[in-house]
Design a protein around this motif. Structure first.
Motif, short mmCIF file in Angstrom:
data_model
loop_
_atom_site.label_atom_id
_atom_site.label_comp_id
_atom_site.label_asym_id
_atom_site.label_seq_id
_atom_site.Cartn_x
_atom_site.Cartn_y
_atom_site.Cartn_z
N PHE A 128 22.03 -8.89 38.96
CA PHE A 128 21.41 -7.70 39.53
C PHE A 128 21.10 -6.68 38.44
O PHE A 128 20.08 -6.01 38.47
CB PHE A 128 22.34 -7.07 40.57
N LYS A 129 22.00 -6.57 37.47
CA LYS A 129 21.74 -5.64 36.37
C LYS A 129 20.47 -6.04 35.63
O LYS A 129 19.65 -5.21 35.26
CB LYS A 129 22.93 -5.60 35.41
N GLU A 130 20.32 -7.35 35.41
CA GLU A 130 19.12 -7.83 34.73
C GLU A 130 17.87 -7.54 35.56
O GLU A 130 16.83 -7.18 35.04
CB GLU A 130 19.24 -9.33 34.47
N PHE A 154 31.10 -3.22 49.96
CA PHE A 154 31.05 -3.81 48.62
C PHE A 154 32.24 -3.34 47.80
O PHE A 154 32.91 -2.36 48.17
CB PHE A 154 29.75 -3.39 47.92
N PRO A 155 32.53 -4.01 46.69
CA PRO A 155 33.60 -3.54 45.81
C PRO A 155 33.35 -2.09 45.37
O PRO A 155 32.22 -1.72 45.04
CB PRO A 155 33.52 -4.50 44.61
N GLU A 191 27.59 1.90 43.19
CA GLU A 191 26.35 2.49 42.66
C GLU A 191 25.32 1.41 42.36
O GLU A 191 24.12 1.60 42.59
CB GLU A 191 26.65 3.29 41.38
N LEU A 192 25.78 0.29 41.87
CA LEU A 192 24.86 -0.82 41.59
C LEU A 192 24.19 -1.30 42.87
O LEU A 192 22.97 -1.51 42.90
CB LEU A 192 25.63 -1.97 40.93
N LYS A 201 23.72 0.37 45.62
CA LYS A 201 22.77 1.39 46.08
C LYS A 201 21.44 1.25 45.36
O LYS A 201 20.36 1.37 45.95
CB LYS A 201 23.36 2.79 45.85
N SER A 202 21.52 0.97 44.06
CA SER A 202 20.30 0.78 43.27
C SER A 202 19.53 -0.45 43.75
O SER A 202 18.29 -0.45 43.80
CB SER A 202 20.64 0.63 41.79
N LEU A 203 20.26 -1.49 44.11
CA LEU A 203 19.61 -2.70 44.61
C LEU A 203 18.91 -2.44 45.94
O LEU A 203 17.84 -2.98 46.21
CB LEU A 203 20.64 -3.82 44.77
N TRP A 204 19.54 -1.63 46.78
CA TRP A 204 18.93 -1.30 48.07
C TRP A 204 17.62 -0.54 47.84
O TRP A 204 16.61 -0.79 48.52
CB TRP A 204 19.90 -0.47 48.90
N GLU A 205 17.64 0.38 46.88
CA GLU A 205 16.41 1.12 46.55
C GLU A 205 15.35 0.17 46.00
O GLU A 205 14.16 0.29 46.33
CB GLU A 205 16.72 2.21 45.52
N LEU A 206 15.77 -0.77 45.16
CA LEU A 206 14.83 -1.75 44.62
C LEU A 206 14.22 -2.57 45.76
O LEU A 206 13.00 -2.79 45.80
CB LEU A 206 15.55 -2.67 43.64
#
Length: 561
Positions: free
Chosen positions: A11-13, A46-47, A52-53, A55-60
Motif C-alpha cells: 500500500f505504501k508503494e 485496522f491495527p 493513518e495508512l 485512511k490514505s488508502l480510502w482516499e485513494l
C-alpha cells in the motif's frame, strides 16, 4: 486473504508511486461494480499503528480516476474479455512477493467442496474474501446472504466485480479479521487465510493480535504463522456459526509448536474431519501441502481423516480413517494419520538415545565456509580450519568417508568451516577478521549475537547426521569422515555411551523401510515428494525393542515390557 504485514508495504508503494496496471484494474472493477449497483464495502477495524495508512488508502480509492491513465483502463477492459481479474492481478506481483504476502487463490473444485459442507445454505461468511471465489461458489449452490471480510481494498473491489451478476444480500467489510469486533452470524464460516509466517508480521501488529488471542483464554506461540491466529479466532467465535471450514498448511497440525492448539482442539471436540492432499501442491507457489479442516459447533468424539487427490474435474478420496479424539496425541503430527500405515509403537524414541540438533549455522557461509583455494588465497592457518560438509548434494550416499571429503576438496568445494577465535595471533587471521568487518559480516543478524562474532559454536563430529529436508526419502549418513555438518543437516549426538557396532546397527535401521515409513509419518509434507522434519519431531521416531535387545550397551539402560 493477504496479511496486514505485506499489504502495509504494498500500500505504501501504491500511495507513493502508483502502479498503472494495478490501479487501472482496481478502478475498472470498482467502477463496474458501482454501475451494477453492487453494495459498497463497509469500513472496519485496522491495527492502530496503521490507521493513518488505511485512511490514505480510502482516499485513494475514492479518487482513483485521478491516478489512472485512460489507455491503461482500456487495456484492462480488453483483457477481461478473455482473462480473469485474478490473472491480471497476479501479474502485478512476482511469485516471491505473492508468497511473502501469504496470498494463494483457492482452486474452484476445492472452493466448491468446502462451500458444500454446510447442510444449511442460507448465509455464508468468507474470512479473507480475496477475489470472491468462495462467495461465487456459494451463489451457484443457492446461498442467499453473502458476507465477508478482506483487508485489501483492491481485492474487495475485485470481489464486488466478480459478484456483479449474482442475486442476494452482499456485505463485504474492509478490515482486519483478527481485530474486527462486530462479526456476523452465518450458517457457514469459511476461510483460506494468509499463509504469512511469524517473522513477516510487524512486531507492533503482532502485539495487537496476541493481546486479542490471549483475551480468549488461549496462549498462542509468538512464532505461530498468521493462519494459526485466524484458526483460533474462528474457534473462539463458534457461537456465531453452525459449521466452519478452513484450508491452511498442514503444519497447523504437524509443527512442534502446535501442541497447545491441538490440546485446545481436543478439549473442545469440534473437528469433524481433516482432508489432506498428501504429496500434492494445491497452491502453485506455496511451500507446503494443505489440509482442509471441517468444524461443527456441536461436539464430536471422533475425527475422520481423509487422504484426497485433486484431479482436473473432481476430488477423489483415496482413503478414509476414523480416530477417537481420546486416542489422539497432541505431541504428534496429525495429518499423516490420513496416509500412514500401521507403525511401530513398541520401543524407545530416538530422542531418548540421541540429542538431535541442527548443524552449525554460520550466519554468513560465503565468509565462514571456504574452499582449499580460498584458504590459500587468504593464507589462513590450519589451526582455524574445521572439516565440514556444507550441502546435502555433497553426499548422496548413506555414509560419508574421508575419501569423499578429500574428493570434494580436490573439486574446489567449500570443505572448511572457520573458527577465527582459535588463532587470533596469526596476522592473516587478524587481516581476515578486518575484512569481515569491512564486508559488514559482524553486523549480520545471527553473527552479531555471538560473544565474539568470528567465533563458531563448539561442536564435536556427530556419528550420524541426516538430511532434514528431503526429496522422497531422507538419508541418515554415517559420519566416517568426522566432519562438522552445517545446518542443512540434523546431527545425532548419543546421550549414552554407544559402541561403534551399536551406532552402525542404529544407522542401518534408520535407513530401513520401517524407519522411513515412520519418518514420512512424522515429517511435514511440502508436496511433490518434499519432506521436512524438525529436531523435536524426529525425537519421536521409535527404535523397536527387537533392535535394542541386540545392542549390549543399550540393554543396561532399557527395561523391556
Amino acid at each position: 486473504m493477504l496479511s496486514s504485514a505485506k499489504y502495509v508495504e504494498i500500500f505504501k508503494e501504491i500511495i507513493i508511486q502508483p502502479d498503472s496496471r494495478l490501479l487501472a484494474l482496481w478502478y475498472y472493477c470498482k467502477q463496474t461494480a458501482d454501475e451494477y449497483g453492487v453494495p459498497d464495502v463497509l469500513a472496519g477495524t485496522f491495527p492502530k499503528s496503521r490507521e493513518e495508512l488505511y485512511k490514505s488508502l480510502w482516499e485513494l480509492r475514492n479518487n482513483l480516476e485521478n491516478y489512472v491513465r485512460k489507455e491503461s483502463v482500456e487495456y484492462i477492459k480488453r483483457s477481461l474479455e478473455s482473462r480473469t481479474p485474478e490473472e491480471l492481478y497476479s501479474e502485478c506481483f512476482n511469485h516471491i512477493n505473492r508468497r511473502s504476502m501469504g496470498e494463494f487463490f483457492t482452486p474452484q473444485l476445492i472452493a466448491r467442496r468446502m462451500v458444500s459442507f454446510s447442510e444449511k445454505k442460507s448465509s455464508i461468511f468468507d474470512i479473507g474474501v480475496g477475489t470472491g471465489t468462495f462467495l461465487k461458489e456459494a451463489a451457484q449452490l443457492g446461498y442467499k446472504d453473502f458476507m465477508g471480510i478482506e483487508i485489501s481494498p483492491i481485492l474487495c473491489d475485485i470481489a464486488r466485480y466478480n459478484l456483479r451478476d449474482f442475486k442476494g444480500k452482499l456485505k463485504i467489510i474492509w478490515g482486519d479479521f483478527l481485530l474486527e469486533k462486530d462479526l456476523p452470524q452465518a450458517d457457514l464460516w469459511i476461510s483460506n487465510p494468509p499463509y504469512t509466517r511469524h517473522h513477516q508480521i510487524p512486531l507492533e501488529i503482532k502485539e495487537e493480535y496476541l493481546k486479542n488471542i490471549q483475551s480468549y483464554g488461549f496462549r498462542i506461540s509468538r512464532i505461530s504463522s498468521l493462519y494459526a491466529f485466524f484458526f483460533v479466532r474462528i474457534i473462539h467465535e463458534r457461537e456465531k456459526w453452525s459449521k466452519a471450514t478452513f484450508i491452511c498448511p498442514r503444519s497447523l497440525y504437524d509443527s512442534v509448536h502446535s501442541k497447545s492448539l491441538k490440546k485446545w482442539l481436543l478439549k473442545h471436540k469440534i473437528i469433524i474431519a481433516l482432508e489432506v492432499f498428501h504429496d500434492q501442491k494445491i497452491f502453485e507457489d506455496a511451500e507446503t501441502g494443505p489440509v482442509i479442516t471441517y468444524l461443527d459447533s456441536e461436539e464430536h468424539n471422533t475425527i475422520i481423516f481423509r487422504n484426497c487427490l485433486l484431479e482436473r474435474r473432481d476430488i477423489t478420496i483415496l482413503s478414509e480413517k476414523s480416530r477417537k479424539i481420546a486416542e489422539l496425541d497432541p505431541f504428534k503430527p496429525w495429518t499423516n494419520i490420513a496416509v500412514s500405515e500401521t507403525l511401530i509403537d513398541k520401543g524407545i524414541r530416538l530422542g531418548e538415545l540421541f540429542t538431535i540438533m541442527r548443524g552449525v549455522a554460520t550466519g554468513a557461509n560465503k565468509y565462514f565456509v571456504l574452499s582449499e583455494a580460498e584458504v590459500k588465497k587468504y593464507n589462513l592457518p590450519q589451526t582455524v580450519l574445521i572439516p565440514t560438509i556444507a550441502k546435502t548434494r555433497y553426499c548422496l550416499k548413506k555414509n560419508f568417508t574421508k575419501e569423499d571429503w578429500e574428493r570434494l576438496k580436490a573439486e574446489g568445494k567449500e570443505v572448511y568451516l572457520l573458527d577465527l577465535s582459535r588463532d587470533k595471533s596469526s596476522p592473516s587471521v587478524r587481516a581476515y577478521i578486518e575484512l569481515g568487518k569491512k564486508m559488514g559480516i559482524a553486523s549480520r543478524s545471527l553473527v552479531k549475537t555471538r560473544k565474539k562474532w568470528y567465533q563458531m559454536e563448539k561442536r564435536a563430529p556427530p556419528p550420524i547426521f541426516v538430511t532434514y529436508l528431503s526429496r522422497k526419502r531422507p538419508r541418515f549418513i554415517l559420519n566416517e569422515a568426522g566432519v562438522i555438518p552445517l545446518n542443512v543437516f540434523l546431527c545425532l549426538y548419543p546421550k549414552i555411551n554407544l559402541t561403534e557396532d551399536c551406532i552402525k546397527g542404529l544407522w542401518e535401521y534408520l535407513n530401513s523401510e520401517d524407519a522411513i515409513k515412520q519418518f514420512n509419518y512424522l515429517a511435514r509434507n511440502y508436496g511433490e515428494d518434499t519432506l521436512k522434519v524438525e529436531p523435536r519431531i524426529l525425537d519421536l521416531l521409535v527404535i523397536p525393542y527387537e533392535l535394542i535387545k541386540t545392542c549390549s550397551c543399550l540393554s543396561k539402560y532399557i527395561q523391556f515390557g
